[in-house]
Design an enzyme around this catalytic site. Structure first.
Site, PDB file in Angstrom:
ATOM      1  CB  CYS A   1      -0.971   0.004   1.180  1.00  0.00           C
ATOM      2  SG  CYS A   1      -0.209  -0.150   2.808  1.00  0.00           S
TER       3      CYS A   1
ATOM      4  CG  HIS B   1      -3.700   2.559   8.244  1.00  0.00           C
ATOM      5  ND1 HIS B   1      -3.717   2.099   9.540  1.00  0.00           N
ATOM      6  CD2 HIS B   1      -3.884   3.904   8.337  1.00  0.00           C
ATOM      7  CE1 HIS B   1      -3.917   3.111  10.366  1.00  0.00           C
ATOM      8  NE2 HIS B   1      -4.012   4.226   9.664  1.00  0.00           N
TER       9      HIS B   1
ATOM     10  CD1 TRP C   1     -10.480   3.111   0.816  1.00  0.00           C
ATOM     11  CD2 TRP C   1      -8.894   3.099   2.379  1.00  0.00           C
ATOM     12  NE1 TRP C   1     -11.046   3.571   1.978  1.00  0.00           N
ATOM     13  CE2 TRP C   1     -10.093   3.578   2.955  1.00  0.00           C
ATOM     14  CE3 TRP C   1      -7.749   3.009   3.183  1.00  0.00           C
ATOM     15  CZ2 TRP C   1     -10.190   3.951   4.288  1.00  0.00           C
ATOM     16  CZ3 TRP C   1      -7.845   3.381   4.513  1.00  0.00           C
ATOM     17  CH2 TRP C   1      -9.053   3.847   5.048  1.00  0.00           C
TER      18      TRP C   1
END
Length: 398
Positions: free
Chosen positions: A192, A340, A357
């Protein structure tokens, strides 16, 4: 009344008071938001949203489908409803927290297998738990003028993912944990961190040429590779053709276009010391700000800021400033579920920020940066550990 009886009565009152304050079940009976109330809250919110209602021919067309979050994300902490006509609403399960935590006017919500989304939601859970120590409902915060900024990445159609073709040049998984045999021989996920960073780079279409090579050795604790595992990116030799690096991919693109995005993703991942895995990868935001400047030639204005150094109002002012200058923000945090990283690229003017995201548009929407009751923050302070050690990389521009 003699002193002995008075002392006994005072002790009784103190004991009773201590029982009330220390018993969270008793408090929850007063402040819990049950499923019917949560659904009513979602319906009321939808009725006030012109964008959501615009997708339906009539109010009767709008149906709510409860999302099964499971584990600590379920039940008394929050409720998530996907909207039949597109979009979703996230409702707090406790009245000491903000009623609405997040929403979208399109798409649907899905955190399964998406560690960065699950981790961010888990930070909500921890903050809601902290709010349960209070004996007052959420009263909101003073009205702060916030800019309205439409999603910057959406404006250019940028929606990247972590799998094919984005990961065609990431390291190949060499060994796995029990039950993960299907991953052997597959390329690792981009991670991510790399996905968020690459999306911001695509927004700026910069650089045209890489600046500095980078190499590192994967941590020996990584269970997916034979060690030592050295990775190298010849960034100084790269010519990034942004016409071939597309805003999004469907799988029908040319090989040249697929290799263009996979090369960028691999270069970014290596430049931030990505700890690669089959379905996720991790790296720190301090490495992101270093890589953008040293390896890709971004402006020296790029720097990291930490949530713990700011009050809630000042922190959001920092994010608002970036968005007002049309600069997407790299955002990162750490929770029990894991880390995250994502992109904040818009604001609705009501203290909700648009989040991309990095899962091809899935679960993108407007979210609060935290679910804390102002009473839990104290006077003038940051949010301590209850904001998941959040940080941001700001000042990102060529």
């Amino acid at each position: 009344m003699n002193k002995k009886k008075l002392g006994i009565r005072l002790l009784s009152l103190l004991a009773l008071g201590g029982f009330v304050l220390a018993n969270p079940v008793f408090a929850d009976q007063n402040f819990a938001r049950n499923e019917k109330e949560a659904k009513d809250s979602a319906i009321t919110f939808i009725q006030k949203s012109a964008a959501i209602k615009a997708g339906a021919r009539s109010a009767e067309d709008i149906k709510l489908d409860k999302v099964n979050l499971g584990g600590e994300l379920s039940g008394s902490n929050m409720y998530v409803y996907n909207i039949s006509t597109g979009g979703f609403v996230i409702v707090s399960g406790d009245k000491r927290s903000p009623e609405i935590l997040g929403y979208s006017t399109s798409g649907s919500f899905d955190a399964n297998g998406k560690e960065n989304i699950a981790s961010f939601m888990e930070s909500y859970v921890e903050q809601i738990k902290e709010n349960k120590k209070l004996d007052t409902t959420y009263a909101g915060t003073a009205e702060i003028k916030q800019p309205v900024v439409k999603s910057l990445l959406d404006s250019k159609g940028i929606h990247y993912n972590q799998g094919n073709p984005y990961n065609l040049l990431t390291p190949v998984i060499e060994k796995v944990k029990p039950g993960e045999q299907s991953f052997v021989g597959q390329h690792a996920a981009t991670g991510c961190v790399a996905t968020a960073t690459a999306q911001i780079m695509k927004y700026h279409n910069y650089p045209n040429k890489g600046l500095k090579d980078y190499t590192y050795t994967l941590s020996s604790n990584n269970p997916y590779f034979n060690h030592p595992k050295n990775l190298f990116a010849a960034i100084s030799t790269r010519q990034y053709n942004w016409n071939n690096i597309l805003p999004t991919y469907s799988g029908r693109e040319s090989n040249v276009q697929k290799m263009a995005i996979s090369e960028l993703m691999a270069d970014v991942g290596i430049s931030v010391d990505m700890d690669y895995g089959p379905s996720s990868g991790s790296a720190g935001s301090s490495r992101v700000q270093r890589a953008l400047k040293e390896n890709f030639g971004y402006n020296q204005s790029v720097h990291q800021i930490n949530r713990s150094d700011f009050s809630k109002q000042d922190w959001e002012a920092q994010i608002d400033k970036e968005l007002s200058q049309n600069q997407p923000v790299y955002y990162q945090g750490v929770g029990k579920v894991g880390g995250h990283a994502f992109v904040i690229d818009g604001a609705d003017g009501r203290n909700f920020y648009h989040v991309n995201w990095g899962w091809g548009g899935v679960s993108d929407g407007f979210f609060r940066l935290d679910a804390l009751n102002p009473s839990a923050l104290g006077t003038g302070g940051g949010a301590g550990g209850f904001n998941g050690y959040q940080s941001a990389v700001v000042g990102i521009k060529p």
